[in-house]
Every structure is written in C-alpha cells, then in structure tokens.
Design a protein around this motif. Sequence first.
Motif, PDB file in Angstrom:
ATOM      1  N   ASP A   1       2.267  -1.332   4.486  1.00 35.29           N
ATOM      2  CA  ASP A   1       1.932   0.157   4.381  1.00 35.29           C
ATOM      3  C   ASP A   1       3.458   0.796   4.012  1.00 35.29           C
ATOM      4  OD1 ASP A   1       1.639   2.976   4.477  1.00 35.29           O
ATOM      5  OD2 ASP A   1       0.144   2.489   6.232  1.00 35.29           O
TER       6      ASP A   1
ATOM      7  N   TYR B   1       4.558   3.972   3.082  1.00 36.32           N
ATOM      8  CA  TYR B   1       4.913   5.346   3.519  1.00 36.32           C
ATOM      9  C   TYR B   1       4.990   5.104   4.993  1.00 36.32           C
ATOM     10  CZ  TYR B   1       4.755   7.886  -0.734  1.00 36.32           C
ATOM     11  OH  TYR B   1       5.028   8.510  -1.836  1.00 36.32           O
ATOM     12  N   GLU B   2       4.215   4.335   5.705  1.00 36.45           N
ATOM     13  CA  GLU B   2       4.406   4.236   7.325  1.00 36.45           C
ATOM     14  C   GLU B   2       5.882   3.608   7.756  1.00 36.45           C
ATOM     15  OE1 GLU B   2       2.606   5.755   8.990  1.00 36.45           O
ATOM     16  OE2 GLU B   2       2.764   5.114  10.838  1.00 36.45           O
TER      17      GLU B   2
ATOM     18  N   PHE C   1       0.799  -1.207  -0.162  1.00 35.52           N
ATOM     19  CA  PHE C   1       0.061   0.135   0.011  1.00 35.52           C
ATOM     20  C   PHE C   1       0.993   1.253  -0.055  1.00 35.52           C
ATOM     21  CE2 PHE C   1      -2.202   3.334   2.731  1.00 35.52           C
ATOM     22  CZ  PHE C   1      -3.093   3.455   1.658  1.00 35.52           C
TER      23      PHE C   1
ATOM     24  N   LEU D   1      -2.334   9.753   3.612  1.00 31.82           N
ATOM     25  CA  LEU D   1      -3.535   8.846   3.984  1.00 31.82           C
ATOM     26  C   LEU D   1      -4.705   9.731   4.928  1.00 31.82           C
ATOM     27  CD1 LEU D   1      -4.764   6.076   3.471  1.00 31.82           C
ATOM     28  CD2 LEU D   1      -3.868   5.423   5.650  1.00 31.82           C
ATOM     29  N   GLU D   2      -3.804  10.563   5.593  1.00 32.01           N
ATOM     30  CA  GLU D   2      -4.945  11.100   6.692  1.00 32.01           C
ATOM     31  C   GLU D   2      -5.975  12.265   6.085  1.00 32.01           C
ATOM     32  OE1 GLU D   2      -1.550  11.417   6.268  1.00 32.01           O
ATOM     33  OE2 GLU D   2      -0.817  13.308   6.124  1.00 32.01           O
ATOM     34  N   LYS D   3      -5.502  12.398   4.598  1.00 34.16           N
ATOM     35  CA  LYS D   3      -6.531  13.166   3.866  1.00 34.16           C
ATOM     36  C   LYS D   3      -7.205  12.263   2.798  1.00 34.16           C
ATOM     37  CE  LYS D   3      -4.002  17.321   4.131  1.00 34.16           C
ATOM     38  NZ  LYS D   3      -4.416  17.857   5.153  1.00 34.16           N
ATOM     39  N   SER D   4      -6.969  11.078   2.812  1.00 36.58           N
ATOM     40  CA  SER D   4      -7.523  10.414   1.794  1.00 36.58           C
ATOM     41  C   SER D   4      -9.021  10.075   2.317  1.00 36.58           C
ATOM     42  CB  SER D   4      -6.853   8.856   1.628  1.00 36.58           C
ATOM     43  OG  SER D   4      -7.921   7.961   1.460  1.00 36.58           O
TER      44      SER D   4
ATOM     45  N   TYR E   1      -1.698   8.297  -9.490  1.00 37.00           N
ATOM     46  CA  TYR E   1      -0.957   9.434  -9.422  1.00 37.00           C
ATOM     47  C   TYR E   1      -0.334   9.733 -10.964  1.00 37.00           C
ATOM     48  CZ  TYR E   1      -1.548  10.767  -4.714  1.00 37.00           C
ATOM     49  OH  TYR E   1      -1.952  10.904  -3.281  1.00 37.00           O
TER      50      TYR E   1
ATOM     51  N   HIS F   1       0.333   5.416  -0.052  1.00 36.98           N
ATOM     52  CA  HIS F   1      -0.204   6.741   0.102  1.00 36.98           C
ATOM     53  C   HIS F   1       0.301   7.798   0.733  1.00 36.98           C
ATOM     54  CE1 HIS F   1      -3.485   9.648  -0.170  1.00 36.98           C
ATOM     55  NE2 HIS F   1      -4.444   8.801  -0.541  1.00 36.98           N
ATOM     56  N   PRO F   2       0.752   8.759   0.155  1.00 42.82           N
ATOM     57  CA  PRO F   2       1.629   9.874   0.915  1.00 42.82           C
ATOM     58  C   PRO F   2       0.987  10.611   2.006  1.00 42.82           C
ATOM     59  CG  PRO F   2       1.440  10.551  -1.442  1.00 42.82           C
ATOM     60  CD  PRO F   2       0.737   9.170  -1.459  1.00 42.82           C
TER      61      PRO F   2
END
Lengths: 180, 624
Positions: free
Chosen positions: A36, A38-39, A8, A13-16, A68, A10-11
């Motif tokens: 994950d 990026y994590e 996974f 995710l908090e905004k996804s 993207y 997603h740079p």
Amino acid sequence: MTRILILFAHPALEKSRVHKQLLRSIPAAPSIRLHDLYEQYPDFLIDVEREQQLLLQHDLIVLQHPFYWYSMPAILKQWMDLVLEHGWAYGTGGTALKGKTMFNAISCGGSEASYLPGGRHEYSVDDFLIPFKQTAKLCHMGYGSPFIVYGTHKLDVTGIQEAAKSYGMWLSEIVEAVKI
Amino acid sequence: MDQQAFMFQALVYLGAAVILVPLAKRAGLGSVLGYLLAGVLIGPALLNLVGHKGEDILHVAEFGVVMMLFVIGLELEPERLWKLRKSILGLGGLQVLFTFAAFTFLAWLVVKDIRMSLAIGMIIAPSSTAIVLQTLQEKGLMKIPAGQNSFAVLLFQDIAVIPMLAILPLLASGNGGAADDHAHPSGMLSLPGWAQTLVVLGAVAGIILAGRYLVRPLLRLVAATRLREIFTATALLLVIGITVIMTAVGLSPALGSFLGGVVLANSEYRHELESDIEPFKGLLLGLFFIAVGAGIDFGLIRDNPLTIIGIVLLIMILKAIILWTVGRYFSMGKDQLSIFSLGLCQIGEFAFVLLSFTRQENILTGEINNYLVAAVAISMALTPLLFLVLDKVILPRFGESDEKEIKADAINEKNPIIIAGFGHYGNTVGRFLRANGVGATILDNDADRVDFLRQMGFKVFYGDASRYDLLEAAGAAEAKILLMTIDDAEKRLEMIETIKKHFPNLQMMVRSSNRNDAYDLMNAGMLHIYRETLESSLRMGIDTMRLLGFRAYAAQRAALTFRKYDERTLKQLSAIRDERQYINTARQFIEELEQIIRNDNRLPDLGAERGWEEEGLIREASRE
C-alpha cells in the motif's frame, strides 16, 4: 510458485467504495503481497532500494489504482519515476525486471461505452494505458491485459461486490495464464 | 574579636568594596583595582578604620587564594592542557624562567643575599591573571594570537606559583631557623626525612585517589538530594578538607586544592562546583585585595617617590622586554607583540600572596616588603592605563595590518550560515545542514561542547552569542543567514537587537519556545519563527491517528493543514494582542486558547480533498 506484488495507490481509501472491496477480495495467500504505497510513504519519501527488492522477489506486478485523469494517482507516478531506474530497469545493463509481467487493475467512473469513439472519453481505456504498456516493454516486462471496473459512480453495493469477486478470480487467472 | 567589633569590621570592608568596586569598574579600572582602592580608603593612609585587625584579615583572606587555585584546577582539564602545551611550556616557561633569572640577578646586585633575591625573582615573575584576562575579554582580544598567547603564559604562571609556594618555606628555614616550626605546625618534624617524603607523596596520592573514587560518588549522592545549599556546603567542605590535610602534612594548601580541582575537572559536576565556589572565592579574594590595599605604606611612597617610581618602571620595562623577546622567538607579529608584552608587564596578584608569606616567614626585610607591595600595586594600577595607550596610540599604527589578519582568517573559512547555540535544537539543524554540505560556523557557551565540536572539525566560537565582538569574529558581516537556536528567549531578543543594529544584511531564522515567545519575536520584526513544540506535537498527533486506524496519508495531510492554519491564527492573534498587551497574562492565555480553538472549529474538514471526492460525480451520474 508465481508470486504477485500488488502495488496499491489510493490517496483517500477511507472514502473509497470500490477499492475497499477490491482489497478485501484479494486471496489470502503467501504468494500474493499487497503493498500500500500511500500508507507506506505518506511523505512521498519512497525507499527505492526496498521497492526494487520487492520487485525482484515477485513475478507479476499489479498496479491497482483508481483511474485518475486517464492515469494514476500521484504517488504511483513518483514510484515509477524513482524506482524504475536507468541502468537497473532499462537502458544499458537495465535488465533487472526481465521476464516479469505488469498489469493494471483500475476503476473508472465512466461506463465502458463512454470509452468508445464518439463516447464521452473518445478513446478506449487500452489506448489510455499505452504509457504503462510501453513502460513495461522498455523494462523488458510483459504487459498483461488489465482488470477494469467500469462505471463505478453508478455501481450499487451488489455491483461493487460482484466486481470485487471477479477481481479475486482475475488474480488467480493471471497466475494460471503465466504458468501456461 | 567580640561580635560588635566583628560586625563593624564587616561593615567597613563590605561598605568600601560595594562603593569602590563598581566605581572602579565603571572607570574601566577593573575589580582588582577597585578592591585595592577600597583597601587604601579604609587603610591607615586615609580613613584608618582597619586598626590592627588588618593582619588577621589578610590571614583569613588568603583562603581565597586557595579557592582560586581550586577553581583554576577545575578549569584545567588535562586534555586542554595537552592541546596548549606548546605555548604554555614554551612561551610561559621561557617568560617565567627569564624574568625570574633577570630579577633574581638584579636583586642580588642590590641586596647581596641569594635567598632574598630568589624570593624577589619569584615575586616579580608572574603577571596578573585577574586583570589581564578580564581586560582581554572586555576588549574582545582573546581570539587573536596575542590574546591566546597571553592566556597560555598566565596559565603557566598560575601553575608555576605552586612550586614557588613550596620553595618559599625552604628559603625561610635557612634564614630564620625558628621559622620552620611555623611552616610545619604538625608533628611531622619528629619523623625522619624519608618518612616525611612518604607522608607527602601519600597525601598527594590520597587526594588524587579520593577525588576520583570517593568524591565523585559523594557528589552524585549529594546532587541527588537536590538541596542546593548542601551541594555548596560539600564544595566548601572539599576545599577546607584539602586545606586541613595539606597543612597537617606540611604541604601548601594551594597546591592541594589545585590538585583537587584538576582531579575533578573531568567530572560532570565541574560547572556546579565552580559556580558554588565562585562567590566565596570572589569575596575572599576581594577581601584579600582590600587587606593588601590597606597595607600599602603610603608614608614610604611619599618619602621616596623617585625610588618607587624607578622600581616600578624598571620592573615593567624589563618584563616587557623579556616578553617581547620571547614572543618574537615564537614568531608573533609586531602588533601582536605590543599587546602581548605591554599587557603582561605588570606584577600579578600572586605577588601579594608570596609577599604576605615572605613577611610572615621573615624572608624579606620589612622595608623591601613594603617597597614591593607598593610596586606591585602601582604596576597593577598602571595596566588599564597601558591598555588605553595601546588602544589609542600604538595599535592604530599597526591597526590596518591587524585587521587584515583577522579578516583573512574569516575569509579562509567563510561559512554562509552561523548557528548560535548548539544544544539539542541547534545541533539537529547543524547536523542536517552539514549532512547536506552546508558549512556553518557555530557559537556556543558550553566550554565542553565547544571543545568536543572543535575536535570533530566544526568551526566553533566560544562565548555569549549576543555579544557584538563574538558575532563579528564569527563572520556575521559576511554570512548570509544566522540560525538563532539558543534556548534563552531573552537572550534571543537581545541578539536580534544587536544584529539589526550591526549586521543589517544578516537574515535571521529564530527558534521560539512557545506561542508567547513567538509573539515577542514577531514584534521584534522576525519573519522566520520556529516554535520548537509545534512539529513534534503534530507528529504525535499523526501517529495517534495512525494507531487509531486512520490512513497514514490522511493523517499526514491533516497535520500539515492544521499547521498551516495554526500559523495563520498565530499571525492574526499577534496583531490583536498588540493592542492590549498588558492585561492579566493568565487570563489572556485562556482567552487566547479559546480563540484558537474557535478558529480550529472553522478549519475545513481536514480529511476532505475535493479532487478525490466522488459524491458530485455520483450525483451527476445518477441524473444521466
């Protein structure tokens, strides 16, 4: 037992809106592992050895990410550049991934129609995914048909939830498909 | 001595020392000569302020020598001795042996008494550790072969003094008979010979065992109280205790304290012990030299100038010849040999110790004693002059070959990086660079660390990194970058000045302790400044955010962005700060903090990257 590795990426995710829900619908099964990127590697310092071990331990590799610029987030490209080593994944003696199958599970802002000739994006998502398909082939992996959520900018909460539900089902289906 | 007389004597001695020692140092003569001159000034030849108390004071001041040997012992770790064994035993041993033999023989030709000649041989053999080491260090000659060999010889002499102190009383016993009682004030004489030997061996073993198993725990206990003066008291107690025990069994207190020092050389309290004893040692030694200076018989010199000059010249020339021959045998170059042999050809301060002993024990006649005291003092006084001659006349002739030798050494291991300070900060950078195959030359002023690093194969120079000669020796002229990682902010500023002046092409990367320090470094023109607390506090911030559930990548980016803006703020504030540098610092700090926090509020939203933002797209999509 067929094991699935979800890579996974997603740079933010908090905004996804979409991927947060997609992640929730991943069945909680020991055979499915969510990884994950990026994590795990906020500094982009990817542990190649560990990533290769993870690949070896699974049969289906799902790359889950937002689509993207007709492609993948930066860390996933970094992951491919470093982990799919010559002599390991491809080239002479590079057969470590033989027999595995790779998938994309992506979210696109544009509608399905916009990915048709004459549409805004002119080409189909399948066309844009050719680099992934060919990568899988070079690494002696199969490439399964992708899971795609279209038109995310227009999706409301219910729409997203429906997409998430079908993602969960898709994950079960690809396991079945491989069994056959 | 009543109190007033004591105070007056203290006034005279301290006053003479305070006036003359700094003058002598300024004139380049060194402190030992300063003390001697102070003694001459207050002695019978000039002001005659000492009176009959001179002898008593000499007696008290000899305790300074005991302390000196304790400190020498502390500095001699067994491993370091082992490493230098070849030059210490070879060069030092041969020098002491030949010099001792030659002068014993010469003395025998004159006085025809074997005991007296042996004593004279022993008195003349050692050179002056105090003067030579100090001069070599001042001139930056410690690193070259001549300097290192001189050090080895001086070390052997320092050790050789101990058996000498043990042998001298034996020379007395045959001479006077009654002198024996004086040397052994205890009831030891009533014991048979074998029992005496047992007691002596027992005392030595006792000191070694006590040093290892009793004193260390005691020091740990005392150090834990964190009372500085009690630690000092303990250090003094140690030396005095050893002296009392050794005197009681009839052994030399100097030998005992030397042993005690060696036993404690490996302990973690070595540096504390050294720095606590140091001022007492220095003062008492100073007192000792003053007493010696006061004891120089100027009448004798005035009446027999030619005899004295003859003795001095004979001693110094013969010592120099022996040093040259021994050094030659150890294949030193001619330039190095001239430094080595002229540097060490004087008679050392130990001669005064031995001479006061020979006087007490009536080993030498008063006349010979007086001649020798005068000869020792004059030969020491000539040493700084000899070094001047070396510098101006002799070395320029070899100068070029000498320089080539040093340069060749530097080129052999030319490192692009110099790391000044290999403590917690420096060693991380150094290890990092080494792991990447970047060679670094290290400067450090912790002797233990330097030893250890050398063993590990690092190229290390010991000493104060702000010194020009050390930087030069470390190859500052050829290196590309100097990493200034020492933790002393003032020293860093000093270093920057030195480097700007002498090595303008050397780039500097500087550690800074905090914001204020960083301002000072900016004012000094530094471009690469690293605040030691910045990265680690931001990392703490990142991990805090992660534990609170923030995404790792978001926290990471936020910290990087924060750091970028913080550095920018630092530069802005540095410019403002210059204009009002001298206002109240505490208030200034608060004001500044206020400004920094205000700037933080103007930071962009640390979490938002517009490239990943969907809102605009969603808004657009809804209009379609």
